[in-house]
Scaffold this motif. Structure first.
Motif, PDB file in Angstrom:
ATOM      1  N   ASP A   1       0.816  -1.214   0.000  1.00  0.00           N
ATOM      2  CA  ASP A   1       0.000   0.000   0.000  1.00  0.00           C
ATOM      3  C   ASP A   1       0.854   1.270   0.000  1.00  0.00           C
ATOM      4  N   HIS A   2       1.996   1.215  -0.659  1.00  0.00           N
ATOM      5  CA  HIS A   2       2.902   2.364  -0.718  1.00  0.00           C
ATOM      6  C   HIS A   2       2.417   3.399  -1.724  1.00  0.00           C
ATOM      7  N   GLU A   3       2.607   4.674  -1.351  1.00  0.00           N
ATOM      8  CA  GLU A   3       2.246   5.744  -2.272  1.00  0.00           C
ATOM      9  C   GLU A   3       3.267   5.914  -3.397  1.00  0.00           C
ATOM     10  N   ASN A   4       4.555   5.861  -3.007  1.00  0.00           N
ATOM     11  CA  ASN A   4       5.614   6.127  -3.977  1.00  0.00           C
ATOM     12  C   ASN A   4       6.046   4.871  -4.708  1.00  0.00           C
ATOM     13  N   MET A   5       6.246   5.003  -6.003  1.00  0.00           N
ATOM     14  CA  MET A   5       6.854   3.921  -6.777  1.00  0.00           C
ATOM     15  C   MET A   5       7.859   4.514  -7.753  1.00  0.00           C
ATOM     16  N   PHE A   6       8.895   3.727  -8.057  1.00  0.00           N
ATOM     17  CA  PHE A   6      10.032   4.232  -8.825  1.00  0.00           C
ATOM     18  C   PHE A   6      10.477   3.203  -9.864  1.00  0.00           C
ATOM     19  N   TRP A   7      10.986   3.700 -10.973  1.00  0.00           N
ATOM     20  CA  TRP A   7      11.690   2.857 -11.933  1.00  0.00           C
ATOM     21  C   TRP A   7      13.106   3.382 -12.122  1.00  0.00           C
ATOM     22  N   TYR A   8      14.064   2.470 -11.958  1.00  0.00           N
ATOM     23  CA  TYR A   8      15.475   2.775 -12.171  1.00  0.00           C
ATOM     24  C   TYR A   8      16.019   1.851 -13.251  1.00  0.00           C
ATOM     25  N   ARG A   9      17.088   2.277 -13.904  1.00  0.00           N
ATOM     26  CA  ARG A   9      17.875   1.363 -14.695  1.00  0.00           C
ATOM     27  C   ARG A   9      19.295   1.350 -14.149  1.00  0.00           C
ATOM     28  N   GLN A  10      19.928   0.200 -14.266  1.00  0.00           N
ATOM     29  CA  GLN A  10      21.269   0.038 -13.718  1.00  0.00           C
ATOM     30  C   GLN A  10      22.212  -0.445 -14.796  1.00  0.00           C
ATOM     31  N   ASP A  11      23.293   0.291 -14.986  1.00  0.00           N
ATOM     32  CA  ASP A  11      24.286  -0.043 -16.005  1.00  0.00           C
ATOM     33  C   ASP A  11      25.673  -0.007 -15.385  1.00  0.00           C
ATOM     34  N   PRO A  12      26.551  -0.874 -15.832  1.00  0.00           N
ATOM     35  CA  PRO A  12      27.917  -0.910 -15.280  1.00  0.00           C
ATOM     36  C   PRO A  12      28.595   0.452 -15.396  1.00  0.00           C
TER      37      PRO A  12
ATOM     38  N   ARG B   1       0.374   4.565 -14.130  1.00  0.00           N
ATOM     39  CA  ARG B   1      -0.022   4.115 -12.798  1.00  0.00           C
ATOM     40  C   ARG B   1      -1.524   4.329 -12.671  1.00  0.00           C
ATOM     41  N   GLU B   2      -2.267   3.309 -13.039  1.00  0.00           N
ATOM     42  CA  GLU B   2      -3.728   3.334 -12.974  1.00  0.00           C
ATOM     43  C   GLU B   2      -4.255   2.842 -11.625  1.00  0.00           C
ATOM     44  N   LYS B   3      -3.479   2.009 -10.973  1.00  0.00           N
ATOM     45  CA  LYS B   3      -3.836   1.517  -9.636  1.00  0.00           C
ATOM     46  C   LYS B   3      -2.655   1.725  -8.701  1.00  0.00           C
ATOM     47  N   LYS B   4      -2.945   1.880  -7.439  1.00  0.00           N
ATOM     48  CA  LYS B   4      -1.913   2.205  -6.457  1.00  0.00           C
ATOM     49  C   LYS B   4      -0.818   1.142  -6.415  1.00  0.00           C
ATOM     50  N   GLU B   5      -1.182  -0.103  -6.574  1.00  0.00           N
ATOM     51  CA  GLU B   5      -0.207  -1.180  -6.395  1.00  0.00           C
ATOM     52  C   GLU B   5       0.631  -1.472  -7.640  1.00  0.00           C
ATOM     53  N   ARG B   6       0.288  -0.880  -8.771  1.00  0.00           N
ATOM     54  CA  ARG B   6       0.940  -1.263 -10.023  1.00  0.00           C
ATOM     55  C   ARG B   6       1.542  -0.054 -10.728  1.00  0.00           C
ATOM     56  N   PHE B   7       2.790  -0.229 -11.153  1.00  0.00           N
ATOM     57  CA  PHE B   7       3.495   0.849 -11.850  1.00  0.00           C
ATOM     58  C   PHE B   7       4.197   0.225 -13.055  1.00  0.00           C
ATOM     59  N   SER B   8       3.797   0.676 -14.241  1.00  0.00           N
ATOM     60  CA  SER B   8       4.312   0.071 -15.472  1.00  0.00           C
ATOM     61  C   SER B   8       5.293   1.006 -16.163  1.00  0.00           C
ATOM     62  N   LEU B   9       6.357   0.429 -16.652  1.00  0.00           N
ATOM     63  CA  LEU B   9       7.335   1.172 -17.460  1.00  0.00           C
ATOM     64  C   LEU B   9       7.162   0.728 -18.903  1.00  0.00           C
ATOM     65  N   ILE B  10       7.078   1.717 -19.798  1.00  0.00           N
ATOM     66  CA  ILE B  10       6.815   1.418 -21.210  1.00  0.00           C
ATOM     67  C   ILE B  10       7.958   1.952 -22.067  1.00  0.00           C
ATOM     68  N   LEU B  11       8.491   1.078 -22.891  1.00  0.00           N
ATOM     69  CA  LEU B  11       9.464   1.492 -23.897  1.00  0.00           C
ATOM     70  C   LEU B  11       8.698   1.549 -25.210  1.00  0.00           C
ATOM     71  N   GLU B  12       8.436   2.746 -25.701  1.00  0.00           N
ATOM     72  CA  GLU B  12       7.564   2.911 -26.851  1.00  0.00           C
ATOM     73  C   GLU B  12       8.116   2.229 -28.101  1.00  0.00           C
ATOM     74  N   SER B  13       9.405   2.333 -28.298  1.00  0.00           N
ATOM     75  CA  SER B  13      10.071   1.708 -29.443  1.00  0.00           C
ATOM     76  C   SER B  13      11.478   1.326 -28.981  1.00  0.00           C
ATOM     77  N   ALA B  14      11.612   0.080 -28.562  1.00  0.00           N
ATOM     78  CA  ALA B  14      12.853  -0.341 -27.916  1.00  0.00           C
ATOM     79  C   ALA B  14      14.061  -0.153 -28.824  1.00  0.00           C
ATOM     80  N   SER B  15      15.151   0.279 -28.204  1.00  0.00           N
ATOM     81  CA  SER B  15      16.404   0.424 -28.938  1.00  0.00           C
ATOM     82  C   SER B  15      17.506  -0.317 -28.185  1.00  0.00           C
ATOM     83  N   THR B  16      18.576  -0.613 -28.872  1.00  0.00           N
ATOM     84  CA  THR B  16      19.650  -1.417 -28.253  1.00  0.00           C
ATOM     85  C   THR B  16      20.264  -0.707 -27.048  1.00  0.00           C
TER      86      THR B  16
END
Lengths: 112, 113
Positions: free
Chosen positions: B28-39, B68-83
């Motif tokens: 039931d957390h309010e905050n949600m985050f997306w990170y990417r990790q690279d060497p 984020r349509e619902k509190k529990e779910r956070f989606s990350l979308i890559l519209e046109s994936a690139s390498t």
């Protein structure tokens, strides 16, 4: 967002030795977090420091935040193979949203 | 036991595909985050959300969107994936009033070919 510098970038120690990892911020920190990451996995929370001069310990790991709240250190006493992984410091510079900026990490290997 | 669950551990997609990375938390957390990790670059914040239907850009939002349509779910979308979006993606959630730590998912290793 602020920048966090971690040193060293990597560390190889013999089992039983002590070690220290440093984290330096370009700005005053509202909160400083330490996490550990096993290779290819998510982050596991270790400790959070908020007050200048604060020190916390958990098992053989001690973290300190300096008085000016711009530098933190993580010290591991009598290292074990289970301590191996990537250690990341993170700073909350958002003052409320907990939007955390992370350092680049320190990779620790412990040789038996 | 608190949990942040990411839908996939490993994902391989083709250049130009639309990619969805899903994250669900049960705290039931309010905050949600997306990170990417690279060497060599560490974790970098892509987007975060502090409430349903709210989103804020992080440090590297280009090429990504979120939902984020619902509190529990956070989606990350890559519209046109690139390498150059090949990376480890990590989702996290936190509860701001308590000012405690963020909880992280196990990560999704995305390869774009």
């Amino acid at each position: 967002s602020q920048e966090l510098e971690q040193s060293p970038q990597s560390l190889i120690v013999q089992e039983g030795k002590n070690l220290t990892i440093n984290c330096t911020s370009s700005k005053t920190l509202y909160g400083l977090y330490w996490y550990k990451q096993k290779y290819g996995e998510g982050l596991i929370f270790l400790m959070m420091l908020q007050k200048g001069g604060e020190e916390k310990s958990h098992e053989k790991i001690t973290a300190k935040l300096d008085e000016k709240k711009q530098q933190s250190s993580l010290h591991i006493t009598a290292s074990q193979p289970s301590h191996a992984g990537i250690y990341l410091c993170g700073a909350d510079d958002s003052g409320g949203y907990q939007k955390v900026t992370f350092g680049t990490g320190t990779k620790l290997q412990v040789i038996p | 036991d608190v949990k942040v669950t990411q839908s996939s551990r490993y994902l391989v997609k083709r250049t130009g595909e639309k990619v969805f990375l899903e994250c669900v938390q049960d705290m039931d957390h309010e905050n949600m985050f997306w990170y990417r990790q690279d060497p060599g670059l560490g974790l970098r914040l892509i987007y975060f959300s502090y409430d349903v239907k709210m989103k804020e850009k992080g440090d590297i939002p280009e090429g990504y969107s979120v939902s984020r349509e619902k509190k529990e779910r956070f989606s990350l979308i890559l519209e046109s994936a690139s390498t150059n979006q090949t990376s480890m993606y990590l989702c996290a959630s936190s509860h701001p009033p308590q000012k405690t730590e963020a909880f992280f998912g196990q990560g999704t290793r995305l390869t774009v070919v």
